[in-house]
Motif scaffolding. Sequence first.
Motif, PDB file in Angstrom:
ATOM      1  N   ASN A   9       0.813  -1.217   0.000  1.00 29.63           N
ATOM      2  CA  ASN A   9       0.000   0.000   0.000  1.00 29.63           C
ATOM      3  C   ASN A   9       0.848   1.270   0.000  1.00 29.63           C
ATOM      4  N   PHE A  10       2.144   1.131  -0.336  1.00 32.49           N
ATOM      5  CA  PHE A  10       3.012   2.297  -0.547  1.00 32.49           C
ATOM      6  C   PHE A  10       2.881   2.747  -2.000  1.00 32.49           C
ATOM      7  N   ARG A  11       2.940   4.047  -2.212  1.00 30.15           N
ATOM      8  CA  ARG A  11       3.049   4.600  -3.557  1.00 30.15           C
ATOM      9  C   ARG A  11       4.118   5.694  -3.525  1.00 30.15           C
ATOM     10  N   ASN A  12       5.173   5.527  -4.315  1.00 30.79           N
ATOM     11  CA  ASN A  12       6.205   6.557  -4.460  1.00 30.79           C
ATOM     12  C   ASN A  12       6.007   7.204  -5.819  1.00 30.79           C
ATOM     13  N   ILE A  13       5.524   8.433  -5.824  1.00 33.26           N
ATOM     14  CA  ILE A  13       5.146   9.057  -7.093  1.00 33.26           C
ATOM     15  C   ILE A  13       5.793  10.428  -7.260  1.00 33.26           C
ATOM     16  N   GLY A  14       5.867  10.854  -8.502  1.00 34.39           N
ATOM     17  CA  GLY A  14       6.290  12.212  -8.824  1.00 34.39           C
ATOM     18  C   GLY A  14       5.155  12.925  -9.533  1.00 34.39           C
ATOM     19  N   VAL A  93      13.292  23.751 -17.733  1.00 34.22           N
ATOM     20  CA  VAL A  93      14.339  22.863 -18.252  1.00 34.22           C
ATOM     21  C   VAL A  93      15.688  23.088 -17.568  1.00 34.22           C
ATOM     22  N   ASP A  94      15.942  24.277 -17.029  1.00 35.47           N
ATOM     23  CA  ASP A  94      17.212  24.542 -16.344  1.00 35.47           C
ATOM     24  C   ASP A  94      17.381  23.663 -15.101  1.00 35.47           C
ATOM     25  N   PHE A  95      16.276  23.166 -14.564  1.00 38.83           N
ATOM     26  CA  PHE A  95      16.339  22.351 -13.349  1.00 38.83           C
ATOM     27  C   PHE A  95      15.976  20.895 -13.645  1.00 38.83           C
ATOM     28  N   THR A  96      16.364  20.463 -14.842  1.00 43.15           N
ATOM     29  CA  THR A  96      16.014  19.108 -15.287  1.00 43.15           C
ATOM     30  C   THR A  96      16.657  18.028 -14.428  1.00 43.15           C
ATOM     31  N   LEU A  97      17.792  18.330 -13.762  1.00 40.88           N
ATOM     32  CA  LEU A  97      18.417  17.341 -12.889  1.00 40.88           C
ATOM     33  C   LEU A  97      17.472  16.935 -11.768  1.00 40.88           C
ATOM     34  N   GLU A  98      16.691  17.901 -11.252  1.00 36.65           N
ATOM     35  CA  GLU A  98      15.748  17.596 -10.178  1.00 36.65           C
ATOM     36  C   GLU A  98      14.732  16.555 -10.632  1.00 36.65           C
ATOM     37  N   VAL A  99      14.302  16.664 -11.898  1.00 39.24           N
ATOM     38  CA  VAL A  99      13.367  15.682 -12.449  1.00 39.24           C
ATOM     39  C   VAL A  99      14.086  14.353 -12.650  1.00 39.24           C
ATOM     40  N   ILE A 106      11.348   7.078  -7.973  1.00 40.41           N
ATOM     41  CA  ILE A 106       9.901   6.886  -7.873  1.00 40.41           C
ATOM     42  C   ILE A 106       9.473   5.666  -8.686  1.00 40.41           C
ATOM     43  N   ASP A 107       8.274   5.169  -8.398  1.00 37.22           N
ATOM     44  CA  ASP A 107       7.732   4.008  -9.114  1.00 37.22           C
ATOM     45  C   ASP A 107       6.668   4.417 -10.124  1.00 37.22           C
ATOM     46  N   GLY A 108       6.015   5.544  -9.878  1.00 36.13           N
ATOM     47  CA  GLY A 108       4.970   6.019 -10.774  1.00 36.13           C
ATOM     48  C   GLY A 108       4.982   7.523 -10.839  1.00 36.13           C
TER      49      GLY A 108
END
Length: 695
Positions: A9-14, A93-99, A106-108
């Motif tokens: 029942n865990f969800r790791n999402i972005g 786009v300048d902070f694309t590393l964060e993504v 994340i899983d989803g």
Amino acid sequence: MKKDININNFRNIGISAHIDAGKTTTTERILFYTGINHKIGEVHEGKATMDWMDQEQERGITITSAATTVFWSGSKKNKNFHKINIIDTPGHVDFTLEVERSMRVIDGVCMLYCAVGGVQPQSETVWKQSIKYQVSKIIFVNKMDRIGSDFYKIYNDLKKKLNANPVPIYIPYFLNNNFYGVIDLINFKLIVWKETNNGMFFDFFEIPEDYLGISNCWKNNLIENAILDNDIFIEKFLNNKNILNSDILMLLRKKTIENKIQPMLCGTSLKNKGVQCLLDSIVDFLPSPTDTAGVSGYDVLGKNITIKPSECEKFSALAFKIVNDPFIGQLIFFRVYSGKIFSGNFIFNTTKNKKERLGRILRIHANKREDIKYVEAGDIAAAAGLKSFYTGDTLADVDHFVVLEKMFFPDPVISQSLTIKNKSDEEKIFTILEKLNHEDPSFKYKIDNESNQIIISGMGELHLEVLVEKIRRENNLDLIVGKPKVSYRETIKKNINNIEGKYIRQSGGRGQYGHVIINLEVGLKGSGFKFINNIKSGSIPKEYIPAIKKSIEDTAKMGVSWGYPVLDVVVDLVDGSYHDVDSSENAFKIASSIAFKEAFKKACPILLEPVMVVCVEIPSESLGVVISSLSSKRGELLCIEDLSESCKILKSNIPLSEMFNYSTILRSLTKGRGFYNMSFGFYSEVPQNVLKNII
């Protein structure tokens, strides 16, 4: 009840999207409806919980990914409690590393799209990142209340531009041309939110007659996608037998986890409609840690292994983000892939072979923290007090050697000089820059040997502007920022063979003797720099080969003709000679450097410049003047897309050196209505007329 939640029942999402699609606004509603916040924080008021940095509140954009944890039992309170770890990522786009690093753990992911803007340039970037890490996706079309919103156009664009397979599970319902609610295709009901209590409550109605036709059409589409490749349910469908909603949910979930489909829903986060449906979809369709294939790594023998998410296994985790907190110090964000760890336990940094005691484990909620006793497989948390851990390092039990797959960090594309007005602060600045590099590996710094200036490098003008402002504010330093510099590269245009490098010295005692012969070849575009050892006759002893390789690589990094790193070149060590007494590593290093420089100069060296893929979004009436401005910047127009009747997207290849201060120019040309983003494309030869100016 919320403390002991099963890993299933865990969800790791972005939450990811193009800039200004409503990511942070959506996250604020999620915090409100799950009871974490009792008041909604608005981005436009600078009060969003997840945009907690001063600069984020002032600029109205997300700069750094923020993490939080919520608990959800379903909009009808009919499910077990699910723990949802959410990472709200930047859209610029300048902070694309964060993504990039968020996608790694994340899983989803919930992909947001503006109902008017649709599939915008940065949407494509984050989609590709999700594919790279095989992250399952659901799609939320936001801002359905705006004039010009078109859910079905977004559906077609997703298929056409992203090669996606969206499957609508909710479709929009309009009353008197106003977005009024959504139609739940699985339960076949109309959902309408109450205007009071910030959309906390909603009612179910029968679907109005004028929407029955389109609802049945999309319901059939949903069922067909769910049962595809399943003979049992196909037979039921063809024989007009009833397929239970629970079966449809099960089939859709399976296909979502396998990345075969992307459930698609809609709403308007700002007007508080559709967010509870999004939460239900996160729980229903996105994978738990146990639904994933696990994470790759290698053991103490260097053997490739796969870590399966389980509490029963030995502890292993990945550090994916570092934040320097002014009160606590260094915080290490980590995702646990197996086992369980308690505060006070010793852990092993297998990347650096160092052991440390884990002092505090924290549950993070934006810029707030909660101490917890332990963290287990599938969860995301932060650790305080660890000194040897950096982004990408592996945390493990002291008796469990495993190194997890490393993270990718993009190379910087733009540089600026940094000068400290107060000379007494010079030592302090290097400590600060080192901390920033640990926080953000896409940020680099160095000392220029010729000018003795500090050179900082990053992913774009905004990236460096934000970091410099952060240094100024947090450390009260007076800084002068120089004009941005482009990271050029050197390469060659022709192959050259049998170039000798000799270093022979006699000084009475033991002399120096090094002799190498190399070939230089043009490498494939984008292949980088390669060294090949083709010594087979023993003309150079094996123990000197590493020194030769390192010397040539170091010379290539420093540059030969213009002082920029060498790219797309193959060095082939073919022959040489040695002396039994006088040869040494140092002699071969010098001889190798001489040979490489000599060969490079004879192989028609050229200078390469970074060319950016630039996407400009403008009003239609500004099309002519913007195309003209791009042409004047040596731009190559690739295509023009219709975003809507009144809006166009221009996609071009433009040298980075031409793009400085373009945001100011674009605002002037479009009366403040245009904006752009750019990402690195490739390196291209600098034209001769431009080369003269650079030199």
